[in-house]
Design a protein around this motif. Structure first.
Motif, PDB file in Angstrom:
ATOM      1  N   ASN A   6       0.904  -1.259  -0.344  1.00  0.00           N
ATOM      2  CA  ASN A   6       0.005  -0.119  -0.110  1.00  0.00           C
ATOM      3  C   ASN A   6       0.516   1.640  -0.234  1.00  0.00           C
ATOM      4  OD1 ASN A   6      -2.882  -0.888  -0.186  1.00  0.00           O
ATOM      5  ND2 ASN A   6      -2.103  -1.905   2.072  1.00  0.00           N
ATOM      6  N   PHE A  80      -5.186   2.571   8.496  1.00  0.00           N
ATOM      7  CA  PHE A  80      -6.115   1.169   8.707  1.00  0.00           C
ATOM      8  C   PHE A  80      -6.119   1.105   9.909  1.00  0.00           C
ATOM      9  CE2 PHE A  80      -2.854   0.570   4.807  1.00  0.00           C
ATOM     10  CZ  PHE A  80      -3.359  -0.397   4.252  1.00  0.00           C
ATOM     11  N   VAL A 170      -1.479  -6.153   8.933  1.00  0.00           N
ATOM     12  CA  VAL A 170      -0.509  -5.515   8.910  1.00  0.00           C
ATOM     13  C   VAL A 170       0.857  -6.044   9.114  1.00  0.00           C
ATOM     14  CG1 VAL A 170       0.224  -3.373   8.201  1.00  0.00           C
ATOM     15  CG2 VAL A 170      -2.051  -3.307   8.314  1.00  0.00           C
ATOM     16  N   SER A 220      -0.387  -5.535   3.351  1.00  0.00           N
ATOM     17  CA  SER A 220      -2.183  -6.014   3.974  1.00  0.00           C
ATOM     18  C   SER A 220      -2.038  -6.970   2.985  1.00  0.00           C
ATOM     19  CB  SER A 220      -2.691  -4.934   4.489  1.00  0.00           C
ATOM     20  OG  SER A 220      -3.280  -4.046   3.056  1.00  0.00           O
ATOM     21  N   LYS A 222      -5.835  -5.657   2.262  1.00  0.00           N
ATOM     22  CA  LYS A 222      -6.763  -5.167   2.682  1.00  0.00           C
ATOM     23  C   LYS A 222      -6.151  -4.059   1.483  1.00  0.00           C
ATOM     24  CE  LYS A 222      -9.609  -1.810   4.079  1.00  0.00           C
ATOM     25  NZ  LYS A 222     -10.486  -1.490   5.611  1.00  0.00           N
ATOM     26  N   ASN A 224      -5.219  -0.186   0.454  1.00  0.00           N
ATOM     27  CA  ASN A 224      -5.588   0.664   0.912  1.00  0.00           C
ATOM     28  C   ASN A 224      -6.131   1.504  -0.171  1.00  0.00           C
ATOM     29  OD1 ASN A 224      -6.022   2.816   2.998  1.00  0.00           O
ATOM     30  ND2 ASN A 224      -3.987   3.828   1.573  1.00  0.00           N
TER      31      ASN A 224
END
Length: 388
Positions: A6, A80, A170, A220, A222, A224
C-alpha cells in the motif's frame, strides 16, 4: 493469493522519498555514487552508494535510514487504524549497525574505553526490526531475516505468509543496511570491488560498488484507498554451489524465477520489466543472463539499478522491488527505468538489456536478488483489479 503493497518508504543514494528516487531514475545522473577513502583498509578510494545527507561520521546511521523511511509510510499505516498487536514487522539486513562497533573498537584501542553511548545490542541483526516496531508501536510478530543480499526479498515473502496465516493484519516489511568497513573490505578480499562506477552486464564490468539504504512497505490483505501495487508472488531456491559464487549454469536463479512465475500464476510473456540482480561481477552477470535467456529469451526489458544505488546488500531486494513499485505506480508519469550505459558484453547470453531510456506502461515487474550460498529469490509486483 496476492496481497497489497500500500505504500513505500525509500531512501538510498538515489535520494530520499518517491520523487527524489524517480528524478534520479529519470535523469540517470553520473554522481549518485560517492568516492571515499574512509572505508577500505588500504586507504584507496572506492565508490559507494552513500546517502549524502548522512556523512560517514554520523552515528547510528542505520536508525537514521529507518527514520527517513518510516516517516514516509506512517500516514498510510495510520489510515488502517489497526490494533498494535496486529501489526507485524519483518526486516531484512546483513550488517545492522556494525559500523558502530568498528568505530567503538578504534576508540577502545586509542582511549582505553568504549564510547559512552555504544551498545552492542545495536549490532544485533534483530535490532532494525525492534527499532521499527518501537517507532510504530507495533507489538505483533517482529523479526529480522539475514540471508545476505536476498534478505529483504525474503522478508517480503515472509510478510505475506504472516498475513495469509492470519497472524497480522498489516506487516511492515523490507530491509535496511548501512555502509561499514566489514562489507567493503570483505568484498574487496574477494576481488569483487570495482575501482570505478559499476557497469552491470557490460564488457568492461569489473565488480560491485557497496551501497546503503532502506525500503519499507506497508503490506496487507486489504487494499488501501490510495495507490497500491499487488505483491503477486515470490520464488526461492538454494543452489548451494559455493559459499560466495553462484552456480555458473544459472540453475538456482532460473528455479527462483520460475517459482515466482508459478506462485503469481503468470507466464514469462506477462512480465514487462526485469530488475536484475546485476552486480557487475563476472560470474553473477554471466549466470543471470543465462537464466533470464532460458526463461524470457531476449523479449523482456532488463536492467540493473546498481550503477545508481550501489549494491545495498540486505536492503537490495526491497529497494529494487521499490523501484519496480514506483515504476508501476507512476505509469502515467512515464517513469524512465534505469539502464546500463556501457557496451554490452557480447559473450553473455542474449537478453533485452536496456541501453537507452525505456518508457512503457507496465503491468508486471520481476525483481531478482541472489545471495551468498546460492540463496536466490525472485519477487513479482503488479497492477491488478482488486477482485482478483
Amino acid at each position: 493469493m496476492p496481497v497489497w503493497l500500500n505504500d513505500l518508504g525509500i531512501v538510498s543514494a538515489l535520494g530520499i522519498g518517491h520523487q527524489q528516487t524517480i528524478d534520479s531514475l529519470n535523469s540517470q545522473p553520473s554522481n549518485t555514487l560517492t568516492a571515499t577513502d574512509e572505508l577500505a583498509f588500504c586507504g584507496r578510494a572506492t565508490y559507494v552508494g552513500m546517502v549524502k545527507t548522512l556523512p560517514l561520521s554520523a552515528t547510528l546511521r542505520t536508525y537514521s535510514l529507518i527514520d527517513d523511511a518510516v516517516a514516509q509510510i506512517k500516514p498510510t499505516l495510520e489510515q488502517f487504524n489497526i490494533a498494535d498487536q496486529r501489526i507485524a514487522v519483518v526486516i531484512g539486513t546483513s550488517t545492522a549497525s556494525i559500523h558502530e562497533g568498528e568505530r567503538a573498537r578504534i576508540q577502545l584501542k586509542q582511549a582505553g574505553r568504549w564510547p559512552q553511548k555504544y551498545s552492542y545490542n545495536d549490532q544485533t541483526l534483530v535490532a532494525p526490526a525492534h527499532y521499527i516496531a518501537k517507532q510504530l508501536n507495533a507489538t505483533g510478530p517482529c523479526y529480522s531475516i539475514s540471508t545476505a543480499c536476498s534478505s529483504s526479498s525474503k522478508a517480503m515473502i515472509s510478510a505475506r505468509a504472516l498475513l495469509l496465516a492470519d497472524l497480522a493484519d498489516v506487516v511492515i516489511c523490507g530491509g535496511v543496511d548501512s555502509l561499514c568497513q566489514l562489507t567493503v573490505n570483505g568484498f574487496d578480499s574477494l576481488s569483487s570491488i570495482s575501482d570505478a562506477v559499476c557497469q552491470p552486464f557490460s564488457l568492461t564490468r569489473s565488480g560491485i560498488n557497496i551501497g546503503e539504504g532502506a525500503a519499507l512497505f506497508v503490506m496487507s490483505k486489504k487494499r488501501n484507498q490510495g495507490s497500491a501495487v499487488a505483491f503477486m508472488g515470490g520464488g526461492e531456491s538454494s543452489d548451494a554451489h559455493h559459499i560466495s559464487a553462484p552456480a555458473p549454469d544459472g540453475s538456482g536463479a532460473e528455479q527462483a524465477m520460475r517459482a515466482a512465475l508459478s506462485d503469481a500464476n503468470l507466464t514469462a510473456e506477462a512480465i514487462d520489466y526485469i530488475n536484475a540482480h546485476g552486480t557487475a561481477t563476472e560470474q553473477n552477470d554471466a549466470m543471470e543472463s543465462l537464466a533470464i535467456n532460458r526463461i524470457f529469451g531476449n523479449n523482456t526489458p532488463v536492467s540493473s539499478s546498481k550503477h545508481l544505488s550501489g549494491h545495498t546488500l540486505g536492503a537490495a531486494g526491497a529497494i529494487e522491488a521499490g523501484i519496480c513499485w514506483l515504476s508501476l505506480i507512476k505509469n502515467d508519469c512515464l517513469t524512465t527505468l534505469p539502464f546500463n550505459n556501457g557496451e554490452q558484453d557480447s559473450a553473455l547470453d542474449e537478453i533485452a538489456l536496456l541501453t537507452s531510456s525505456f518508457i512503457k506502461p507496465l503491468k508486471y515487474c520481476l525483481s531478482n536478488s541472489f545471495a551468498f550460498g546460492g540463496n536466490n529469490v525472485s519477487v513479482i509486483l503488479g497492477l491488478i483489479d482488486e477482485q482478483l
